[in-house]
Motif scaffolding. Structure first.
Motif, PDB file in Angstrom:
ATOM      1  N   ASP A  40       0.785  -1.180  -0.115  1.00 55.05           N
ATOM      2  CA  ASP A  40      -0.042  -0.187  -0.045  1.00 55.05           C
ATOM      3  C   ASP A  40       1.085   1.439   0.094  1.00 55.05           C
ATOM      4  OD1 ASP A  40      -2.225  -1.475  -0.111  1.00 55.05           O
ATOM      5  OD2 ASP A  40      -2.472  -1.316   2.127  1.00 55.05           O
ATOM      6  N   LYS A  41       1.892   1.240   0.723  1.00 51.70           N
ATOM      7  CA  LYS A  41       2.633   2.457   0.719  1.00 51.70           C
ATOM      8  C   LYS A  41       3.629   2.676  -0.544  1.00 51.70           C
ATOM      9  CE  LYS A  41       6.906   4.132   3.115  1.00 51.70           C
ATOM     10  NZ  LYS A  41       8.020   3.860   4.043  1.00 51.70           N
ATOM     11  N   LYS A  43       2.090   1.920  -3.534  1.00 52.59           N
ATOM     12  CA  LYS A  43       1.038   2.434  -4.424  1.00 52.59           C
ATOM     13  C   LYS A  43       0.383   3.726  -4.161  1.00 52.59           C
ATOM     14  CE  LYS A  43      -1.101  -2.351  -4.896  1.00 52.59           C
ATOM     15  NZ  LYS A  43      -2.261  -3.099  -4.267  1.00 52.59           N
ATOM     16  N   LYS A  44       0.464   4.323  -2.886  1.00 48.31           N
ATOM     17  CA  LYS A  44       0.269   5.627  -2.531  1.00 48.31           C
ATOM     18  C   LYS A  44       1.460   6.487  -2.913  1.00 48.31           C
ATOM     19  CE  LYS A  44      -0.683   8.597   1.442  1.00 48.31           C
ATOM     20  NZ  LYS A  44      -0.786   8.683   3.091  1.00 48.31           N
ATOM     21  N   ILE A  45       2.489   6.351  -2.729  1.00 44.55           N
ATOM     22  CA  ILE A  45       3.558   7.111  -3.199  1.00 44.55           C
ATOM     23  C   ILE A  45       3.741   7.269  -4.467  1.00 44.55           C
ATOM     24  CG2 ILE A  45       6.156   7.475  -3.162  1.00 44.55           C
ATOM     25  CD1 ILE A  45       5.996   6.174  -0.365  1.00 44.55           C
ATOM     26  N   LYS A  47       1.601   7.518  -6.750  1.00 35.02           N
ATOM     27  CA  LYS A  47       0.642   8.605  -7.348  1.00 35.02           C
ATOM     28  C   LYS A  47       0.844   9.967  -7.463  1.00 35.02           C
ATOM     29  CE  LYS A  47      -3.415   5.361  -6.073  1.00 35.02           C
ATOM     30  NZ  LYS A  47      -4.492   5.414  -5.132  1.00 35.02           N
ATOM     31  N   THR A  48       1.814  10.088  -6.460  1.00 35.17           N
ATOM     32  CA  THR A  48       2.227  11.467  -6.406  1.00 35.17           C
ATOM     33  C   THR A  48       3.974  11.845  -7.068  1.00 35.17           C
ATOM     34  OG1 THR A  48       3.488  10.999  -3.943  1.00 35.17           O
ATOM     35  CG2 THR A  48       1.062  11.919  -4.271  1.00 35.17           C
TER      36      THR A  48
END
Length: 111
Positions: A40-41, A43-45, A47-48
């Motif tokens: 999840d970490k 995937k989240k990073i 995106k930015t």
């Protein structure tokens, strides 16, 4: 005395990796780790940070202590070793999203 070679198959696995990075990895000045893109970490990073989703590996200093990670620059490369992005330690930490590179074979006998 021969040169130190950490990985037997680095050039075959990462054909587009620059010579400077190859030499730095082989002499153990830098380390390489596989990204855990399913976490999840990551995937989240991704995106930015532009192009991070194209990366398969991260290259970083082997000797940088935790207190100086914000000053470090991480080099993200794709499956062939082509540089896809560089990210400052101020913008990302790698904990829980990297693992050893199972495809790179460490040379057994150095001496």
């Amino acid at each position: 005395m021969g040169e130190f070679i950490k990985f037997e198959n680095l050039e075959e696995e990462l054909v587009d990796l620059t010579d400077v990075l190859k030499n730095s990895l082989q002499s153990e000045v830098l380390s390489i780790k596989k990204l855990v893109k399913s976490c999840d970490k990551f995937k989240k990073i991704s995106k930015t940070i532009c192009n991070l989703d194209e990366a398969e590996y991260v290259i970083f200093s082997k000797y940088m202590t935790k207190q100086f990670h914000q000053s470090e620059s991480y080099i993200f490369v794709d499956a062939t070793g082509k540089n896809v992005c560089n990210v400052s330690g101020r913008d990302i930490d790698l904990y829980d999203m990297i693992m050893d590179c199972e495809n790179l074979v460490e040379k057994k006998d150095q001496y």
